[in-house]
Design a protein around this motif. Structure first.
Motif, short mmCIF file in Angstrom:
data_model
loop_
_atom_site.label_atom_id
_atom_site.label_comp_id
_atom_site.label_asym_id
_atom_site.label_seq_id
_atom_site.Cartn_x
_atom_site.Cartn_y
_atom_site.Cartn_z
N LEU A 125 0.92 -1.29 -0.07
CA LEU A 125 0.06 -0.07 0.08
C LEU A 125 0.65 1.28 0.14
CD1 LEU A 125 -2.97 1.17 0.20
CD2 LEU A 125 -2.51 1.02 2.67
N ILE A 126 1.89 1.35 0.83
CA ILE A 126 2.88 2.40 0.78
C ILE A 126 3.64 2.59 -0.56
CG2 ILE A 126 5.05 3.11 1.67
CD1 ILE A 126 4.07 2.12 4.41
N LEU A 127 4.10 1.42 -1.20
CA LEU A 127 4.57 1.70 -2.65
C LEU A 127 3.55 2.21 -3.73
CD1 LEU A 127 6.54 -1.57 -3.43
CD2 LEU A 127 7.34 0.59 -3.58
N PHE A 128 2.11 1.54 -3.34
CA PHE A 128 1.24 2.15 -4.36
C PHE A 128 0.90 3.68 -4.06
CE2 PHE A 128 -3.22 3.09 -5.39
CZ PHE A 128 -3.24 2.94 -6.59
N VAL A 129 0.77 4.04 -2.96
CA VAL A 129 0.75 5.38 -2.55
C VAL A 129 1.62 6.43 -2.97
CG1 VAL A 129 0.11 7.10 -0.68
CG2 VAL A 129 -1.19 4.93 -0.75
N LEU A 130 2.89 6.14 -2.76
CA LEU A 130 3.92 6.87 -3.18
C LEU A 130 4.01 7.15 -4.73
CD1 LEU A 130 6.89 5.74 -0.89
CD2 LEU A 130 5.56 7.76 -0.67
N PHE A 131 3.84 5.96 -5.46
CA PHE A 131 3.91 6.09 -6.84
C PHE A 131 2.61 6.77 -7.36
CE2 PHE A 131 7.18 3.13 -6.63
CZ PHE A 131 8.28 3.68 -7.73
N PHE A 132 1.51 6.63 -6.72
CA PHE A 132 0.19 7.29 -6.93
C PHE A 132 0.60 8.82 -6.97
CE2 PHE A 132 -4.16 9.03 -6.17
CZ PHE A 132 -4.79 8.42 -7.40
N LEU A 133 0.86 9.20 -5.84
CA LEU A 133 1.27 10.81 -5.47
C LEU A 133 2.15 11.18 -6.57
CD1 LEU A 133 1.50 10.93 -1.69
CD2 LEU A 133 -0.50 11.52 -3.19
N ALA A 134 3.14 10.62 -7.03
CA ALA A 134 4.05 10.80 -8.08
C ALA A 134 3.51 10.86 -9.52
CB ALA A 134 5.23 10.14 -8.02
N GLY A 135 2.21 10.39 -9.61
CA GLY A 135 1.55 10.39 -10.78
C GLY A 135 1.76 9.05 -11.79
N LYS A 136 2.64 7.95 -11.28
CA LYS A 136 2.81 6.74 -11.89
C LYS A 136 2.02 5.76 -11.32
CE LYS A 136 6.48 9.08 -13.50
NZ LYS A 136 6.35 9.58 -15.03
N TYR A 137 0.89 5.74 -11.80
CA TYR A 137 -0.37 4.58 -11.21
C TYR A 137 0.06 3.45 -11.35
CZ TYR A 137 -2.18 9.41 -11.64
OH TYR A 137 -2.81 10.86 -11.42
N LEU A 138 0.25 3.06 -12.91
CA LEU A 138 0.37 1.72 -12.92
C LEU A 138 1.65 1.18 -12.72
CD1 LEU A 138 -0.51 -0.39 -15.14
CD2 LEU A 138 0.72 0.30 -16.83
N ILE A 139 2.77 1.90 -12.48
CA ILE A 139 4.22 1.30 -12.08
C ILE A 139 3.76 1.00 -10.42
CG2 ILE A 139 6.37 2.01 -11.36
CD1 ILE A 139 6.65 3.49 -13.96
N GLY A 140 3.18 2.02 -9.72
CA GLY A 140 2.82 1.75 -8.22
C GLY A 140 2.11 0.44 -8.25
N LEU A 141 1.04 0.26 -9.13
CA LEU A 141 0.20 -0.84 -9.01
C LEU A 141 1.03 -2.17 -9.13
CD1 LEU A 141 -2.63 -1.94 -8.48
CD2 LEU A 141 -2.96 -1.58 -10.95
#
Length: 100
Positions: free
Chosen positions: A32-48
């Motif tokens: 979840l932390i990985l996903f949120v960090l990449f989500f905030l950076a605008g890299k949704y798919l990479i985070g997922l």
């Protein structure tokens, strides 16, 4: 090894992991932390993708080596001073006479 006072039983908190909504905490929180960090950076798919890799990879390791492999690995091979603070009610890992 003949002295029974040197033996310890394995505490339940080393054999049972904590859960969040029915899922193991050590699988869900880092993903979840990985996903949120990449989500905030605008890299949704990479985070997922990275969160899914963490979740499925750790699940695979747990199937191979046991449900609470992270805590047990930290206990047996971790830093002694850190382990004494984290595992307060557990004897030092150098006292390896355990009862199962």
């Amino acid at each position: 090894m003949e002295n029974p006072h040197l033996f310890f039983s394995i505490p339940k908190y080393l054999s049972k992991g904590k859960r969040i909504s029915g899922l193991p905490r050590d699988e869900v929180l880092p993903g979840l932390i990985l996903f949120v960090l990449f989500f905030l950076a605008g890299k949704y798919l990479i985070g997922l993708i990275l969160a899914a890799i963490w979740f499925m990879g750790l699940r695979y390791i747990k199937v191979q080596y046991g449900e609470n492999i992270i805590a047990l690995t930290l206990y047996w091979w971790g830093n002694t001073s850190l382990n004494h603070r984290v595992f307060k009610h557990t004897p030092a890992a150098q006292k390896r006479y355990w009862l199962s």
